[in-house]
Write an enzyme that holds these catalytic residues in place. Structure first.
Site, short mmCIF file in Angstrom:
data_model
loop_
_atom_site.label_atom_id
_atom_site.label_comp_id
_atom_site.label_asym_id
_atom_site.label_seq_id
_atom_site.Cartn_x
_atom_site.Cartn_y
_atom_site.Cartn_z
N GLU A 262 0.84 -1.21 0.00
CA GLU A 262 0.00 0.00 0.00
C GLU A 262 0.88 1.26 0.00
O GLU A 262 0.59 2.23 -0.70
CB GLU A 262 -0.93 0.02 1.22
CG GLU A 262 -1.85 1.24 1.19
CD GLU A 262 -2.61 1.43 2.50
OE1 GLU A 262 -3.11 0.44 3.06
OE2 GLU A 262 -2.69 2.59 2.94
N CYS B 221 -7.99 3.59 8.46
CA CYS B 221 -9.41 3.39 8.12
C CYS B 221 -10.22 2.91 9.32
O CYS B 221 -9.68 2.45 10.33
CB CYS B 221 -9.53 2.41 6.96
SG CYS B 221 -9.28 0.71 7.45
#
Ligand code: SF4
Length: 269
Positions: free
Chosen positions: A165, A233
């Protein structure tokens, strides 16, 4: 490149699966917080299981297999769960680390971790039919990186060295991004203009450790700008809160997962 929504809607003629409704975790959460026989109790943290973003990517692979037939290539492990990966492999998915391993003209799914523009271009150069299953919450960070780079900021990206990521996010602003791996790394960060810096983060970090990194960064760069909204998140944050809740009542916390997982270290107070 086919987006997730286009893929799902072309197959099911329905709406895309909501990010708020994880499918596999629901299947996996059949255990209950019941006492077991004997003197030991098993406490189950909630929520647990993998997140809606990964679930969505798994669905993308299943739908691609259904629509295009095997093989469908998947860049990077779709989830660090050997059972899910081997089930998809039996259905015809082939996992690769690099689009260079995918035969020209094949279908390839980009995993939830997201990819850099260079990877998208590389897939296009090979004539691959790419399906983008990047989690929307990762895409949000990509957009932030692109926007801050365009506005001439230097981006201090808090994340793990080598994580896919992080590689994808850095690839959206390679000239403008400095990776900060931990609070200890802050002392050696060098920027061109300390008055124009912003921090962003990987979506799957420890909130506590990240805030400590930010605190140290702000000591060095008082004008450090915050991201417009949390980059870590909700799925990551919720699971950290869940562990903190059960840990004080437990003698031992067992995290079930693959050895490939990078765990966010959580300090239990
Ligand atoms: S950003 Fe969060 S919800 Fe999306 S794939 Fe990553 S961990 Fe899952």
């Amino acid at each position: 490149m086919l987006t997730y929504n286009q893929l799902v809607s072309t197959i099911s003629n329905g709406s895309a699966v909501s990010l708020q409704i994880p499918r596999v975790p629901a299947l996996r959460n059949r255990l209950r917080d019941n006492p077991v026989t004997g003197s030991k109790r098993v406490l189950l943290a909630a929520p647990r299981g993998y997140c809606a973003g990964v679930d969505r990517a798994v669905i993308a692979v299943e739908k691609a297999l259904e629509k295009f037939g095997a093989p469908v290539y998947v860049r990077k492990q779709i989830v660090h769960n050997i059972h899910v990966v081997s089930t998809l492999e039996k259905q015809g998915a082939i996992f690769v680390d690099d689009v260079g391993e995918v035969p020209e003209g094949s279908h390839v799914v980009f995993s939830a971790h997201g990819v850099s523009p260079a990877v998208v271009q590389s897939a296009a150069d090979r004539g691959l039919d790419a399906i983008d299953a990047t989690c929307p919450l990762v895409t949000k960070v990509h957009r932030e990186a692109t926007r801050f780079a365009r506005d001439d900021y230097e981006i201090l990206l808090i994340g793990h060295h080598g994580h896919e990521e992080v590689e994808g996010t850095m690839g959206h602003a390679p000239e403008r991004t400095i990776l900060v791996g931990s609070p200890a790394d802050v002392a050696s960060v060098e920027v061109r203009n300390p008055d124009h810096v912003v921090w962003l983060s990987q979506t799957t970090l420890s909130v506590d450790e990240t805030m400590e990194t930010v605190r140290r960064l702000r000591e060095r760069f008082p004008l450090l700008q915050d991201p417009p909204s949390d980059d870590i998140c909700y799925a990551t944050q919720n699971r950290q809160v869940a562990i903190k809740k059960v840990a004080p009542d437990a003698d031992l916390v067992i995290v079930v997962g693959s050895a490939k997982m990078r765990f966010a270290f959580i300090e239990i107070q």
